[in-house]
Design a protein around this motif. Structure first.
Motif, mmCIF file in Angstrom:
data_model
loop_
_atom_site.group_PDB
_atom_site.id
_atom_site.type_symbol
_atom_site.label_atom_id
_atom_site.label_comp_id
_atom_site.label_asym_id
_atom_site.label_seq_id
_atom_site.Cartn_x
_atom_site.Cartn_y
_atom_site.Cartn_z
ATOM 1 N N SER A 5 -4.089 0.596 2.241
ATOM 2 C CA SER A 5 -2.870 -0.195 2.088
ATOM 3 C C SER A 5 -2.658 -0.568 0.623
ATOM 4 O O SER A 5 -3.580 -1.021 -0.058
ATOM 5 C CB SER A 5 -2.954 -1.469 2.940
ATOM 6 O OG SER A 5 -1.825 -2.278 2.739
ATOM 7 N N LYS A 11 -5.218 -0.907 9.245
ATOM 8 C CA LYS A 11 -3.925 -1.047 8.571
ATOM 9 C C LYS A 11 -4.067 -1.683 7.196
ATOM 10 O O LYS A 11 -3.430 -1.253 6.218
ATOM 11 C CB LYS A 11 -2.977 -1.874 9.443
ATOM 12 C CG LYS A 11 -1.609 -2.105 8.809
ATOM 13 C CD LYS A 11 -0.732 -2.971 9.715
ATOM 14 C CE LYS A 11 0.619 -3.241 9.064
ATOM 15 N NZ LYS A 11 1.472 -4.111 9.900
ATOM 16 N N TYR A 12 -4.899 -2.727 7.082
ATOM 17 C CA TYR A 12 -4.959 -3.513 5.848
ATOM 18 C C TYR A 12 -6.166 -3.190 4.972
ATOM 19 O O TYR A 12 -6.409 -3.873 3.983
ATOM 20 C CB TYR A 12 -4.968 -5.010 6.176
ATOM 21 C CG TYR A 12 -3.618 -5.509 6.645
ATOM 22 C CD1 TYR A 12 -2.585 -5.727 5.737
ATOM 23 C CD2 TYR A 12 -3.381 -5.741 7.998
ATOM 24 C CE1 TYR A 12 -1.345 -6.174 6.174
ATOM 25 C CE2 TYR A 12 -2.141 -6.186 8.441
ATOM 26 C CZ TYR A 12 -1.130 -6.400 7.517
ATOM 27 O OH TYR A 12 0.102 -6.840 7.935
ATOM 28 N N ALA A 69 -3.332 -7.228 0.425
ATOM 29 C CA ALA A 69 -3.989 -6.496 1.508
ATOM 30 C C ALA A 69 -5.462 -6.881 1.623
ATOM 31 O O ALA A 69 -5.980 -7.049 2.727
ATOM 32 C CB ALA A 69 -3.849 -4.990 1.278
ATOM 33 N N TYR A 70 -6.136 -7.057 0.464
ATOM 34 C CA TYR A 70 -7.563 -7.402 0.531
ATOM 35 C C TYR A 70 -7.751 -8.777 1.145
ATOM 36 O O TYR A 70 -8.667 -8.990 1.950
ATOM 37 C CB TYR A 70 -8.201 -7.358 -0.856
ATOM 38 C CG TYR A 70 -9.685 -7.687 -0.808
ATOM 39 C CD1 TYR A 70 -10.612 -6.704 -0.470
ATOM 40 C CD2 TYR A 70 -10.142 -8.980 -1.045
ATOM 41 C CE1 TYR A 70 -11.962 -7.003 -0.386
ATOM 42 C CE2 TYR A 70 -11.488 -9.290 -0.961
ATOM 43 C CZ TYR A 70 -12.401 -8.290 -0.627
ATOM 44 O OH TYR A 70 -13.730 -8.590 -0.529
ATOM 45 N N GLN A 108 -0.154 -2.726 0.011
ATOM 46 C CA GLN A 108 0.621 -3.953 0.113
ATOM 47 C C GLN A 108 -0.038 -5.062 -0.709
ATOM 48 O O GLN A 108 -1.273 -5.169 -0.740
ATOM 49 C CB GLN A 108 0.722 -4.401 1.573
ATOM 50 C CG GLN A 108 1.367 -3.385 2.497
ATOM 51 C CD GLN A 108 1.404 -3.894 3.933
ATOM 52 O OE1 GLN A 108 1.755 -5.047 4.168
ATOM 53 N NE2 GLN A 108 1.048 -3.037 4.872
ATOM 54 N N LYS A 148 -5.855 -10.229 3.312
ATOM 55 C CA LYS A 148 -5.623 -10.093 4.748
ATOM 56 C C LYS A 148 -6.811 -9.408 5.415
ATOM 57 O O LYS A 148 -7.249 -9.811 6.508
ATOM 58 C CB LYS A 148 -4.346 -9.266 4.976
ATOM 59 C CG LYS A 148 -4.016 -9.023 6.450
ATOM 60 C CD LYS A 148 -3.692 -10.303 7.179
ATOM 61 C CE LYS A 148 -3.250 -10.014 8.611
ATOM 62 N NZ LYS A 148 -2.970 -11.248 9.375
#
Length: 316
Positions: A36, A30-31, A41-42, A38, A44
């Motif tokens: 991603s 997902k991340y 994201a990196y 978002q 996370k």
């Protein structure tokens, strides 16, 4: 206060090793920065890798559970360390892609996520789609041999298969049996295909194959079936072919038909009995026809007198 690796992976402290692997698999896909857009994201993705590195290692996990992040990274004081316990501080390598590659396998885990022209193929929340890593195995086809009576009345067949099933850890597998139930409908014909989606062997990097059963009709002592037609062959003498006779045919449902034949039976002749064939699959109350073919047995020899009489009769 130290970091909560369990919260990072969205699991509780009672999570099993399989739970930890499953959580990392889902969240890392997902991340991943290539998947991603978002913000953060990196970061996370990096946090997930560190959490997995610690919780998937029994010694690191035990130290973290007892002493927290501070004890894990700062080292355990000598007076607190038991024999064989962690003695020096843990240092995270800081490369989340390394953890990702080790988990999913291969030097470039996203190599299959791109087309030949370099365009990216999207990845959804639960894994891959399009040309993703998981590709479905080709269908497994097996013949299903059925008696003509099974196809006439319909029946239920139960077939036991043995297949490889993934264990909870997501990496190992075992062989398990499963019963597949096939409801045969009246009027099914040769070549009918019955598909059980994704019932083949499971694996960490494949979509299980479909299992396909193909109907094959067993030979019958009286009839040959062609779609919803039944073909019956009657053996008759030359005398019968020329003078008329009756044919008795026992049907699949046990009735005895007495069919008069008053025509001259020539080599291309056949008798059609409407509605005495096989049911149609979309309307079992509607049946095809019974077609009677004839095999005429000629005498092997005739006396001169019989030949003379035959010529006399046939020339009248």
């Amino acid at each position: 206060m130290g970091r909560d690796y369990y919260a990072a992976l969205e699991i509780n402290r009672n999570a099993t090793d399989a739970d930890i692997k499953k959580a990392y698999r889902r969240l890392a896909l997902k991340y991943h920065p290539q998947n991603s857009s978002q913000p953060g994201a990196y970061d996370k993705f990096n946090e997930l890798a560190e959490a997995y590195e610690v919780l998937s290692d029994l010694r690191k996990k035990a130290t973290y559970d007892k002493f927290g992040e501070e004890g894990l990274k700062g080292g355990i004081p000598p007076e607190s360390a038991a024999s064989g316990a962690w003695s020096s501080g843990y240092v995270y390598h800081g490369n989340p892609n390394k953890t990702f590659r080790q988990f999913f396998g291969g030097d470039n885990p996203f190599a299959d996520f791109y087309t030949a022209d370099g365009n990216e193929v999207s990845i959804d929340f639960g894994g891959l789609r399009g040309r993703g890593v998981k590709k479905q195995d080709p269908p497994i086809e097996r013949d299903l041999h059925l008696a003509l009576e099974d196809l006439f009345y319909g029946c239920t067949k139960k077939i036991k298969i043995s297949r490889r099933v993934m264990n909870e850890d997501g990496h190992t597998s075992s062989i398990k049996d499963k019963i597949l139930t096939i409801t045969v409908k009246p009027g099914w014909s040769e070549g009918t295909r019955v598909t059980f989606p994704k019932e083949g062997d499971q694996g960490p990097n494949n979509v299980p194959a479909d299992i396909v059963f193909i109907v094959r009709q067993k030979p019958h002592p009286r009839f040959v079936c062609r779609k919803n037609y039944l073909i019956y062959t009657a053996h008759i003498s030359l005398e019968m072919a020329l003078t008329g006779f009756s044919v008795e045919v026992e049907t699949l449902d046990g009735r005895l038909l007495n069919i008069p034949v008053n025509d001259i039976v020539h080599p291309q002749y056949s008798k059609v009995i409407p509605g005495e064939g096989m049911p149609t699959s979309d309307s079992p109350s509607t049946k095809g026809d019974l077609i009677i073919q004839f095999n005429t047995h000629f005498p092997e020899k005739l006396t001169a007198e019989k030949k003379r009489l035959l010529k006399q009769v046939l020339t009248l």
